[in-house]
Design a protein around this motif. Structure first.
Motif, PDB file in Angstrom:
ATOM      1  N   LEU A   1       0.846  -1.193   0.000  1.00 28.05           N
ATOM      2  CA  LEU A   1       0.000   0.000   0.000  1.00 28.05           C
ATOM      3  C   LEU A   1       0.883   1.245   0.000  1.00 28.05           C
ATOM      4  O   LEU A   1       0.688   2.180  -0.789  1.00 28.05           O
ATOM      5  CB  LEU A   1      -0.890  -0.037   1.249  1.00 28.05           C
ATOM      6  CG  LEU A   1      -1.862   1.123   1.445  1.00 28.05           C
ATOM      7  CD1 LEU A   1      -2.912   1.103   0.367  1.00 28.05           C
ATOM      8  CD2 LEU A   1      -2.507   1.043   2.814  1.00 28.05           C
TER       9      LEU A   1
ATOM     10  N   VAL B   1      -8.089  -2.700   8.538  1.00 28.43           N
ATOM     11  CA  VAL B   1      -8.301  -1.680   7.515  1.00 28.43           C
ATOM     12  C   VAL B   1      -7.117  -1.618   6.552  1.00 28.43           C
ATOM     13  O   VAL B   1      -7.283  -1.617   5.326  1.00 28.43           O
ATOM     14  CB  VAL B   1      -8.509  -0.295   8.181  1.00 28.43           C
ATOM     15  CG1 VAL B   1      -8.768   0.757   7.129  1.00 28.43           C
ATOM     16  CG2 VAL B   1      -9.646  -0.356   9.162  1.00 28.43           C
ATOM     17  N   VAL B   2      -5.905  -1.583   7.128  1.00 30.24           N
ATOM     18  CA  VAL B   2      -4.705  -1.487   6.298  1.00 30.24           C
ATOM     19  C   VAL B   2      -4.585  -2.689   5.375  1.00 30.24           C
ATOM     20  O   VAL B   2      -4.296  -2.561   4.178  1.00 30.24           O
ATOM     21  CB  VAL B   2      -3.447  -1.348   7.183  1.00 30.24           C
ATOM     22  CG1 VAL B   2      -2.191  -1.572   6.372  1.00 30.24           C
ATOM     23  CG2 VAL B   2      -3.408   0.029   7.822  1.00 30.24           C
TER      24      VAL B   2
ATOM     25  N   LEU C   1      -7.192  -2.445   2.500  1.00 28.34           N
ATOM     26  CA  LEU C   1      -6.781  -1.515   1.443  1.00 28.34           C
ATOM     27  C   LEU C   1      -5.577  -2.047   0.671  1.00 28.34           C
ATOM     28  O   LEU C   1      -5.531  -2.029  -0.554  1.00 28.34           O
ATOM     29  CB  LEU C   1      -6.447  -0.151   2.052  1.00 28.34           C
ATOM     30  CG  LEU C   1      -7.643   0.623   2.602  1.00 28.34           C
ATOM     31  CD1 LEU C   1      -7.182   1.923   3.232  1.00 28.34           C
ATOM     32  CD2 LEU C   1      -8.635   0.902   1.484  1.00 28.34           C
TER      33      LEU C   1
ATOM     34  N   LEU D   1      -6.491  -4.756  -1.702  1.00 32.87           N
ATOM     35  CA  LEU D   1      -7.116  -4.204  -2.913  1.00 32.87           C
ATOM     36  C   LEU D   1      -6.057  -3.691  -3.885  1.00 32.87           C
ATOM     37  O   LEU D   1      -6.102  -3.978  -5.080  1.00 32.87           O
ATOM     38  CB  LEU D   1      -8.047  -3.049  -2.533  1.00 32.87           C
ATOM     39  CG  LEU D   1      -9.467  -3.421  -2.150  1.00 32.87           C
ATOM     40  CD1 LEU D   1     -10.272  -2.163  -1.889  1.00 32.87           C
ATOM     41  CD2 LEU D   1     -10.108  -4.230  -3.271  1.00 32.87           C
ATOM     42  N   VAL D   2      -5.092  -2.942  -3.347  1.00 32.29           N
ATOM     43  CA  VAL D   2      -4.014  -2.415  -4.193  1.00 32.29           C
ATOM     44  C   VAL D   2      -3.270  -3.556  -4.879  1.00 32.29           C
ATOM     45  O   VAL D   2      -2.970  -3.517  -6.072  1.00 32.29           O
ATOM     46  CB  VAL D   2      -3.032  -1.564  -3.361  1.00 32.29           C
ATOM     47  CG1 VAL D   2      -1.795  -1.204  -4.170  1.00 32.29           C
ATOM     48  CG2 VAL D   2      -3.713  -0.305  -2.872  1.00 32.29           C
TER      49      VAL D   2
END
Lengths: 314, 250
Positions: A246, A295-296, A299, A302-303
């Motif tokens: 990320l 959360v991290v 995300l 997804l990246v």
């Protein structure tokens, strides 16, 4: 290059840090500052080490999808830790000085990482998909061996291992802070000294050889630093799979340059903003309803998928 | 002078190069030709220290490959890559500036910068100096790489089949520029070529390889003969002499 963006990021990080330290203090300010200050320091250390490790790894492996965590660096760390508990037994393990233990773990990790990943990089640099596959399979294998050992051992010992192998930004191991900070700062200083070499290594094996920077030597040295950085951050908060990715993806977006003199500090700042800012928001605004790691990782995952799909299309 | 002494190289017991010795004095273009699998690229890669030496010795001037300091060697010998994955983060000027890296190690001086600008001008890259590499055509990108090796200011430049993926105009322009580097700047260029006709047109000396051995060495018109085509390349293409130089009709 991009001095304004770096300054902006620094200001942002400073604001996040101040917000984290000073909002909602109930009771003694002094106590709160000491308590939160330690956690803040841990978060900053983790940010810098994860970010720099990810950028360095992507440079020496010549791609922007793989990070040490995806390739199983932290799985290797947990394996070493589990093996230590299995062979020493939990009581002995817990009686050992935690700082000393961390040093020993980090040293073992360096050796193992250079053996494993050095070999992988040499064979796979030109073939991203093969390297990705090998790396992911390797990570799964390391995790499975760890899983096997954890199932075999006594439940009490398992509890010891488990406590050390889950990401928890809110309860970073602050008692390890001294040793971690020392190790981490030394590794970061060497990474900074390597910045021009990394610029050259990023050009690929042929050009960097031609310019007098043999890729094998550079890779080995970088892997050593990466191992130290990943060990430190894993020891502090446990493994995080997609955080580095990320951060590195954001870094290349915000700072589109090849210069590691900008990329290394820039990525560390971005990582700091995400972790400290995220932790602040979750603790104060959402009152601990979700762990930050979830959360991290969401995300970051997804990246990872986006980058992978983009890479496949090309 | 580059000297190769009794070089032998194997991959898993299969001999790739067998007992090769040769000398390349300063100046001129030396072309390595031979059929596929003759070991040309391996020989070049060993000289370029892209592969580790197994048996034998290679010296560049007074430096020994594999023992001498890599930075010292980088000031004597440059390698031109076939192509690099173009990264959008590099501009032409950035790439050419890397040619000075062996001298300044990341801290360019005024002199380094002016040499880079000179290189950009010499290779007609000044106008596109700030464009990123991935916006260039294959030929322009190749020219940027040649400019980088020029700026690196080495006596020797090694190239492995640089004409792959280049069209006629780009190939010719690259060969003409290499010729200029050899004639005007006294550089020594060692180049692996597929096309015998390019070798006869631009090289001063041709080294012929087959099955990991050297089997011919000399000026193009002496080496490129009907026997060479028949014995080394094992085909019966016709050889004509056009304007005083041998031309293979494929």
């Amino acid at each position: 290059m991009y001095p304004r963006r770096l300054v902006l990021l620094s200001v942002l990080l400073l604001l996040c840090a101040l917000g984290y330290l000073f909002t909602d203090v109930k009771g003694s300010l002094e106590f709160a500052l000491m308590f939160r200050g330690k956690k803040l320091a841990a978060l900053l250390l983790i940010s810098a080490s994860q970010a720099v490790a990810a950028v360095m790894f992507q440079t020496i492996s010549g791609n922007r999808i793989l990070t040490p965590s995806i390739m199983g660096f932290d799985a290797l760390y947990v394996l070493i830790l589990t093996t230590a508990v299995v062979f020493l037994g939990a009581p002995t393990y817990q009686r050992l000085d935690s700082g000393l233990l961390m040093l020993a773990n980090a040293t073992l990790m360096c050796g193992a990482a250079i053996l494993l990943f050095g070999l992988l990089l040499r064979r796979g640099r030109d073939d991203l998909m093969r390297m990705l596959l090998t790396g992911v399979v390797l990570a799964v294998m390391l995790r499975s061996v760890t899983g096997l050992m954890q199932r075999v051992i006594d439940p009490n010992e398992y509890a010891v291992v488990q406590a050390a192998s889950f990401a928890r930004f809110a309860r970073a191991e602050t008692d390890l802070l001294g040793v971690s900070a020392a190790l981490c700062l030394v590794a970061l200083a060497f990474a900074w000294r390597m910045r021009h070499r990394l610029d050259v290594l990023a050009l690929g094996p042929v050009v960097s050889t031609s310019l007098g920077e043999p890729p094998l030597k550079g890779q080995r040295w970088a892997l050593l630093l990466i191992s130290v950085l990943v060990s430190v951050s894993t020891a502090l908060v446990g493994p995080v799979a997609f955080f580095g990715l990320l951060v590195s993806a954001l870094t290349y977006m915000v700072l589109p340059t090849y210069r590691h003199a900008v990329l290394l500090p820039g990525s560390a700042l971005i990582a700091g903003v995400i972790l400290v800012g995220g932790q602040w928001a979750l603790e104060r605004v959402f009152s601990f309803s979700t762990p930050l790691s979830v959360v991290v990782e969401f995300l970051g995952g997804l990246v990872f998928l986006l980058l992978l799909l983009k890479g496949l299309k090309r | 002078m580059i000297e190769v002494h009794n070089l032998t190289y194997r991959i898993a017991d299969a001999p790739i190069l067998t007992d090769i010795s040769l000398r390349v004095p300063l100046g001129g273009i030396v072309a390595l030709i031979g059929p596929n699998g003759a070991g040309k690229s391996t020989l070049l890669s060993l000289m370029a220290r892209l592969l580790p030496l197994q048996q034998g010795r290679i010296t560049v001037d007074e430096l020994t490959v594999g023992q001498s300091d890599d930075r010292e060697l980088a000031r004597r010998l440059a390698i031109l890559p076939q192509t690099m994955h173009a990264t959008s983060r590099l501009t032409v000027r950035d790439l050419v500036s890397f040619g000075r890296y062996p001298y300044h190690r990341g801290r360019p001086t005024k002199e380094d910068r002016s040499l880079v600008e000179e290189g950009l001008g010499l290779f007609e890259l000044s106008a596109m100096a700030d464009r990123s590499l991935d916006t260039l055509s294959g030929g322009q990108r190749q020219r940027a790489f040649v400019a980088m090796t020029y700026v690196q200011d080495t006596n020797y430049v090694l190239l492995d089949e640089p004409l792959n993926n280049l069209d006629l105009a780009a190939s010719r322009s690259l060969m003409v520029r290499l010729r200029e580097l050899a004639d005007a700047k006294g550089r020594t260029i060692i180049i692996v070529l597929h096309d015998i006709n390019v070798a006869t047109a631009y090289a001063d000396r041709v080294l012929v390889m087959k099955d990991g051995r050297l089997c011919g060495d000399g000026a193009p018109r002496d080496v490129v003969t009907p026997e060479l085509i028949k014995d080394v390349f094992e085909t019966d293409a016709t050889l004509r002499v056009v304007d005083g130089r041998p031309v293979v009709l494929a």
